[in-house]
Design a protein around this motif. Structure first.
Motif, PDB file in Angstrom:
ATOM      1  N   LEU A  94       4.850 -32.449 -15.383  1.00 51.90           N
ATOM      2  CA  LEU A  94       6.361 -31.897 -16.360  1.00 51.90           C
ATOM      3  C   LEU A  94       7.046 -30.777 -15.189  1.00 51.90           C
ATOM      4  O   LEU A  94       8.157 -30.935 -15.060  1.00 51.90           O
ATOM      5  N   LYS A  95       6.154 -29.992 -14.604  1.00 56.76           N
ATOM      6  CA  LYS A  95       6.895 -28.931 -13.562  1.00 56.76           C
ATOM      7  C   LYS A  95       7.324 -29.895 -12.432  1.00 56.76           C
ATOM      8  O   LYS A  95       8.498 -29.534 -12.048  1.00 56.76           O
ATOM      9  N   VAL A 120      14.656 -32.393 -11.497  1.00 56.65           N
ATOM     10  CA  VAL A 120      15.959 -32.369 -12.227  1.00 56.65           C
ATOM     11  C   VAL A 120      16.824 -31.124 -11.345  1.00 56.65           C
ATOM     12  O   VAL A 120      18.129 -31.604 -11.473  1.00 56.65           O
ATOM     13  N   LYS A 121      16.164 -30.415 -11.040  1.00 55.66           N
ATOM     14  CA  LYS A 121      16.844 -29.125 -10.544  1.00 55.66           C
ATOM     15  C   LYS A 121      17.457 -29.623  -9.461  1.00 55.66           C
ATOM     16  O   LYS A 121      18.739 -29.270  -8.975  1.00 55.66           O
ATOM     17  N   GLU A 150      10.503 -31.254 -13.671  1.00 54.47           N
ATOM     18  CA  GLU A 150      11.663 -30.039 -13.944  1.00 54.47           C
ATOM     19  C   GLU A 150      12.186 -29.722 -12.349  1.00 54.47           C
ATOM     20  O   GLU A 150      13.444 -29.625 -12.171  1.00 54.47           O
ATOM     21  N   GLU A 151      11.268 -29.818 -11.570  1.00 50.75           N
ATOM     22  CA  GLU A 151      11.892 -29.467 -10.018  1.00 50.75           C
ATOM     23  C   GLU A 151      12.923 -30.698  -9.621  1.00 50.75           C
ATOM     24  O   GLU A 151      13.691 -30.218  -8.953  1.00 50.75           O
TER      25      GLU A 151
END
Length: 76
Positions: free
Chosen positions: A10-11, A17-18, A14-15
């Motif tokens: 998940l992390k 996506v950022k 998220e990275e």
């Protein structure tokens, strides 16, 4: 190879996506990041589905004992 955990995937997602939302990556790097994001999203989805199948409810019976019952969402 180490087993990846949901939280780690998940992390990573998220990275990715950022990075993609930043709009600064060249096209080829954006495509690679997108592919990695799809991979991480699929892994997370699989892990969530597995966890959902393992969830059980403990229901109190009339005699005071507890019985296990598989958790079901209302829309199933």
């Amino acid at each position: 190879m180490a087993v990846e955990k949901f939280e780690t995937a998940l992390k990573k997602l998220e990275e990715v996506v950022k990075k993609l939302e930043g709009g600064e990556l060249p096209l080829e790097d954006s495509l690679k990041a997108f592919e990695e994001g799809v991979k991480q999203a699929a892994f997370c989805s699989k892990k969530l589905n597995e966890a959902e199948k393992r969830v059980e409810l403990l229901l109190k019976q009339k005699d005071g004992s507890f019985a296990r019952e598989e958790f079901r969402l209302d829309d199933e």
